[in-house]
Design an enzyme around this catalytic site. Structure first.
Site, PDB file in Angstrom:
ATOM      1  N   LYS A   1       0.849  -1.193   0.000  1.00  0.00           N
ATOM      2  CA  LYS A   1       0.000   0.000   0.000  1.00  0.00           C
ATOM      3  C   LYS A   1       0.879   1.235   0.000  1.00  0.00           C
ATOM      4  O   LYS A   1       1.753   1.402   0.849  1.00  0.00           O
ATOM      5  CB  LYS A   1      -0.881  -0.019   1.251  1.00  0.00           C
ATOM      6  CG  LYS A   1      -1.915   1.069   1.297  1.00  0.00           C
ATOM      7  CD  LYS A   1      -2.873   0.833   2.435  1.00  0.00           C
ATOM      8  CE  LYS A   1      -3.292   2.164   3.059  1.00  0.00           C
ATOM      9  NZ  LYS A   1      -4.101   1.946   4.256  1.00  0.00           N
TER      10      LYS A   1
ATOM     11  N   ASP B   1     -13.117   2.793  10.811  1.00  0.00           N
ATOM     12  CA  ASP B   1     -13.497   2.830   9.389  1.00  0.00           C
ATOM     13  C   ASP B   1     -14.022   1.471   8.972  1.00  0.00           C
ATOM     14  O   ASP B   1     -13.600   0.907   7.966  1.00  0.00           O
ATOM     15  CB  ASP B   1     -12.300   3.259   8.542  1.00  0.00           C
ATOM     16  CG  ASP B   1     -12.744   3.756   7.163  1.00  0.00           C
ATOM     17  OD1 ASP B   1     -13.967   3.943   6.968  1.00  0.00           O
ATOM     18  OD2 ASP B   1     -11.884   3.932   6.288  1.00  0.00           O
TER      19      ASP B   1
END
Ligand SMILES: *[C@@H]1O[C@H](CO)[C@@H](O)[C@H](O)[C@H]1NC(C)=O
Ligand SMILES: *[C@@H]1O[C@H](CO)[C@@H](O)[C@H](O)[C@H]1NC(C)=O
Ligand SMILES: *[C@@H]1O[C@H](CO)[C@@H](O)[C@H](O)[C@H]1NC(C)=O
Ligand SMILES: *[C@@H]1O[C@H](CO)[C@@H](O)[C@H](O)[C@H]1NC(C)=O
Ligand SMILES: *[C@@H]1O[C@H](CO)[C@@H](O)[C@H](O)[C@H]1NC(C)=O
Ligand SMILES: *[C@@H]1O[C@H](CO)[C@@H](O)[C@H](O)[C@H]1NC(C)=O
Ligand SMILES: *[C@@H]1O[C@H](CO)[C@@H](O)[C@H](O)[C@H]1NC(C)=O
Ligand SMILES: *[C@@H]1O[C@H](CO)[C@@H](O)[C@H](O)[C@H]1NC(C)=O
Ligand SMILES: *[C@@H]1O[C@H](CO)[C@@H](O)[C@H](O)[C@H]1NC(C)=O
Ligand SMILES: *[C@@H]1O[C@H](CO)[C@@H](O)[C@H](O)[C@H]1NC(C)=O
Ligand SMILES: *[C@@H]1O[C@H](CO)[C@@H](O)[C@H](O)[C@H]1NC(C)=O
Ligand SMILES: *[C@@H]1O[C@H](CO)[C@@H](O)[C@H](O)[C@H]1NC(C)=O
Length: 748
Positions: free
Chosen positions: A447, A544
């Site tokens: 990422k 989240d």
């Protein structure tokens, strides 16, 4: 006296110049004395020979040139011996009568002759070039006469019975006999004899022949038995020399010394008396004439010089010169010119080499500086990205071997083919996710955040810290991170089956995502969140939670990811004031209002995920009518209107699971309560879902007595897995599926 000598020399020089210009002959150098004929017909007459008194050395070398013949013929002195060639090397060719002896059929001699030749004292027969030759089939012959101070006699026999015994070119006794003669011969006589007077061979041979002949001028052929009858003379080679003394004796009287030319030498001949003269090496011409030996221009004749490139003639010799840019001997030894050993060449090559070395050094310096800058930059990034902080934190916590490690940028560059576009597997607000192949064959997802600001660095480090503490089968494992790049990179295990979001919203995938699977996924995700809230120390709020952050592997095991927004909640506080973070559609309305973050915010978000699973709809979609944009409120309103089954996903609705659908819907409703306090804890949600999921499995095995549990589940009295101590202190998940136990912080 000196003046006298000078005058003489001058005179000689003038004479020489005159001679060399006026009398130029074959071979570019004068053969005869000035104003002398040097040729008689086809025969050249070099000095010491001459045709008139002034032109020869002495009377012995007198040559009569009889011009009544065409071409004129040369004769030795005043004799009838014809000369056909005179060589300055000391030979001349004479024509000499051959001896013949002929018979009639009845054996009487019909013709014979006994020719002889007496040579003047300065001539001797050349014993290597001439052979005494006898031709005939019934003959023996003698050559005899005088050599110096003695007589000689040599015989040779030639016989044959049949004409076909004779062969071309063979002169070894059959019809032809040849033999050498001794040296120093000056008088020659030939006598022929016959054994049987040709009575037996008369029909094919009636004459015999004998002669001294230049070997190369006679080659025997059977036809010569008759053809020689018409031949009068054959040529013979004789050697000539000057005087009767040696070189040393001759040099005693320089006025009579015959080697008049400068650069000439005297030598003793193989044969006879006297001496001969020879031009020194590098000179050619007539050594018997003053200035007769002239320099040879070896450069004009390639066979005379061994130069590779340029030849330069010198007096008596030559030099091999190398062209410009070349150096060396290039000489007679053939070593040749070597390119560029000259000073200029050395200088030029030296300078060129110097420049090359300088350029190389400059290049090296440039790249070295660049490399150092890169290293410095990497270090800067490392610090900027919180490398030290992380390192410290990682080391402070009890590092286990499979805990996150710090990768270096080169390793990840290689793994992602230099972050090639074809390796991108996900892109979003957070950044880009690449698929990478590590050198140990592990597949990872990497990422890469989009940009960095100090806040994000903190968030990033946070995620690393959080994830490095979690080792749970339903959490995407963080393998490590990379800090020496401009943008920090995170390396995760690679989950190959996409996100839950995809599986819900893709029509074909949604059809494959059965209710059982959905229930399991929900239970697993809830379990992880429960674990984060209550088990991990300090507790963690994901912040989240959404379907896009729940990944599925090939066996549809849920893997919760993206803890970027997570915060460690200090143990003494249950609320944390932070900036509102999360995804619209999932955001806890209470948190939005109060900015007070609690674990119940995750419960709300998870409720939305449950609704997604139930309805197969997106949490937020502006494609829908206004009252349906927010899935949570739309779902709650349908529940209120008792229209649940209209909104449920067709893929999961069937008779058997109506109860479960209702139960889960009610659970979702509770999760979505506006007041956080009213929502169940994540642990409770997890237990209920786990219970449902488990009972479902057990119900498929009819022997299992799980009906009462099912009942209690329906009555929302959930107390499975109590360890029998009533108020349980530890809750065990199915240990056959999860390999850990969670310490309980007490149910709420
Ligand atoms: C002499 O020279 C001429 C021309 O140079 C030639 O035709 C002739 O055959 C020569 N004769 C002999 C006997 O060598
Ligand atoms: C030249 O040869 C011819 C014929 O053989 C002869 O008659 C004559 O006398 C010769 N001349 C000289 C000068 O020898
Ligand atoms: C040849 O010359 C010699 C002297 O050199 C002389 O004795 C002889 O008689 C001469 N012969 C003829 C045929 O002219
Ligand atoms: C004379 O003999 C030499 C050596 O054998 C040869 O090179 C030359 O051609 C001959 N000259 C004539 C005119 O035959
Ligand atoms: C010798 O033989 C030849 C033919 O081979 C002939 O022409 C010649 O007349 C003969 N001579 C005598 C003397 O018989
Ligand atoms: C041999 O033959 C020759 C002629 O060929 C003749 O003159 C002579 O008389 C003969 N002799 C005998 C002995 O027959
Ligand atoms: C010719 O004579 C020389 C000596 O002058 C000798 O060495 C040589 O072998 C002789 N050549 C022949 C073919 O006999
Ligand atoms: C010997 O015979 C050959 C072949 O016929 C011929 O060419 C050659 O001239 C002959 N030799 C002499 C000296 O006549
Ligand atoms: C001529 O030269 C020969 C050989 O060099 C010598 O033997 C002879 O005595 C000389 N004759 C005269 C008249 O000089
Ligand atoms: C050379 O010739 C001279 C006469 O011309 C003679 O007196 C002398 O003995 C000869 N020398 C030799 C070595 O034959
Ligand atoms: C040298 O030679 C010349 C001519 O050949 C002769 O006249 C003279 O006497 C000779 N001198 C001596 C010392 O032999
Ligand atoms: C004979 O002639 C050859 C060249 O044809 C020469 O080399 C040699 O010296 C001469 N003399 C003797 C004795 O061989």
């Amino acid at each position: 006296m000196g003046l006298h000598l000078l005058q003489a020399q001058l005179l000689v020089a003038i004479l020489f110049v005159f001679a060399s210009t006026s009398v130029s002959t074959s071979g570019n150098f004068p053969l005869a004395k000035q104003n002398c004929v040097d040729r008689c017909g086809n025969v050249s007459i070099p000095f010491p020979f001459g045709t008139t008194e002034y032109c020869y050395l002495n009377r012995s070398f007198f040559v009569t040139c009889n011009e009544t013949y065409h071409p004129p013929k040369a004769f030795l002195q005043n004799t009838s011996i014809e000369i056909t060639n005179i060589s300055l090397k000391g030979q001349l060719r004479l024509l000499q009568f051959i001896a013949k002896d002929c018979y009639s059929q009845n054996g009487t001699k019909v013709f014979y002759n006994n020719p002889w030749i007496y040579l003047p004292v300065y001539l001797t027969v050349n014993n290597t070039s001439n052979k005494f030759t006898v031709v005939g089939c019934d003959t023996y012959a003698f050559v005899y006469g005088r050599r110096i101070n003695r007589n000689y006699q040599i015989g040779c026999t030639a016989m044959c019975d049949y004409e076909d015994d004779l062969t071309d070119g063979s002169c070894s006794g059959l019809g032809c006999c040849q033999t050498s003669i001794p040296e120093d011969v000056w008088r020659v006589e030939v006598r022929l004899k016959s054994y049987e007077n040709y009575k037996k061979v008369w029909n094919f041979n009636n004459c015999s022949y004998g002669f001294l002949v230049e070997e190369s001028a006679f080659r025997f052929s059977p036809r010569n038995l008759s053809s020689l009858r018409n031949v009068e003379k054959l040529s013979m080679v004789v050697d000539w020399a000057i005087g009767n003394g040696t070189c040393e004796e001759a040099r005693k009287n320089m006025s009579s010394y015959a080697c008049k030319s400068t650069n000439s030498q005297c030598y003793k001949p193989d044969n006879g008396y006297g001496y001969r003269c020879l031009c020194s090496e590098g000179y050619q011409g007539n050594p018997y004439l003053p200035y007769g030996c002239q320099d040879i221009d070896e450069c004009k004749d390639p066979s005379l010089n061994k130069c590779e490139k340029h030849c330069e003639n010198t007096v008596g010799s030559y030099q091999c010169v190398c062209p410009k840019g070349y150096h060396g001997d290039g000489k007679k030894d053939g070593k040749g010119c070597i390119r560029g050993q000259s000073l200029v060449f050395k200088l030029v090559t030296g300078i060129a080499l110097g420049i090359i070395v300088l350029m190389l050094a400059a290049c090296w310096l440039y790249f070295e500086l660049k490399r150092r800058k890169l290293v410095r930059m990497k270090h800067k990034f490392f610090l900027q990205n919180g490398g030290l902080l992380l390192q410290e934190k990682l080391t402070r916590r009890d590092t286990s071997p499979d805990m996150a490690r710090i990768f270096n940028s080169a390793e990840l560059k290689k793994a992602t083919n230099n972050f090639h576009d074809s390796r991108i597997i996900g892109q979003g607000g957070f950044g880009t996710v690449y698929k990478g192949f590590l050198s140990d064959n592990r597949i990872v997802s990497i990422k890469k955040s989009k940009q960095v600001n100090p806040n994000q660095v903190e968030q990033f480090i946070n995620e690393v810290i959080v994830l490095s503490q979690i080792n749970h089968r339903n959490v995407v494992r963080l393998l490590g991170c990379c800090l020496d790049t401009k943008v920090p990179l995170l390396v995760y295990e690679f989950i190959n089956n996409g996100t839950l979001f995809e599986h819900i919203n893709n029509k074909t995938k949604a059809r494959a995502l059965s209710w059982d699977k959905r229930l399991t996924v929900a239970a697993e995700a809830a379990g992880v969140l429960a674990y984060l809230h209550s088990a991990a120390s300090p507790p963690i709020i994901h912040r989240d939670v959404k379907s896009a952050n729940i990944l599925l592997d090939a066996s549809f095991t849920a893997k919760v990811s993206d803890f970027g927004a997570s915060r460690l909640v200090p143990l003494d506080r249950t609320q944390l004031s932070t900036m509102v973070q999360g995804t619209f559609g999932y955001l806890d309305p209470e948190y939005m209002q109060t900015h007070q973050l609690t674990e119940k915010s995750d419960v709300y978000s998870f409720g939305v995920v449950l609704v997604e699973l139930l309805t197969g709809k997106k949490a937020l979609s502006y494609d829908r009518p206004e009252e349906e944009i927010n899935l949570a409120s739309y779902f709650l309103s349908t529940l209120k209107q008792n229209q649940l089954f209209q909104v449920l996903d067709d893929n999961i609705v069937c008779e058997e699971n109506n109860k479960e659908l209702i139960l889960v819907s009610m659970l979702a409703k509770r999760c979505l309560y506006v007041r956080g306090e009213d929502r169940p804890s994540m642990k409770k949600v997890a237990m209920e879902l786990e219970g449902l999921s488990l009972s479902k499995k057990h119900s498929k095995m009819p022997t299992e007595p799980n009906a009462p549990e099912m009942e209690s589940l329906l009555g929302e009295k959930f107390n499975v897995f109590s360890n029998g101590e009533g108020n349980s202190t530890s809750i065990g998940y199915d240990s056959t599926r999860d390999h850990f136990f969670l310490p309980s912080s007490g149910g709420r």
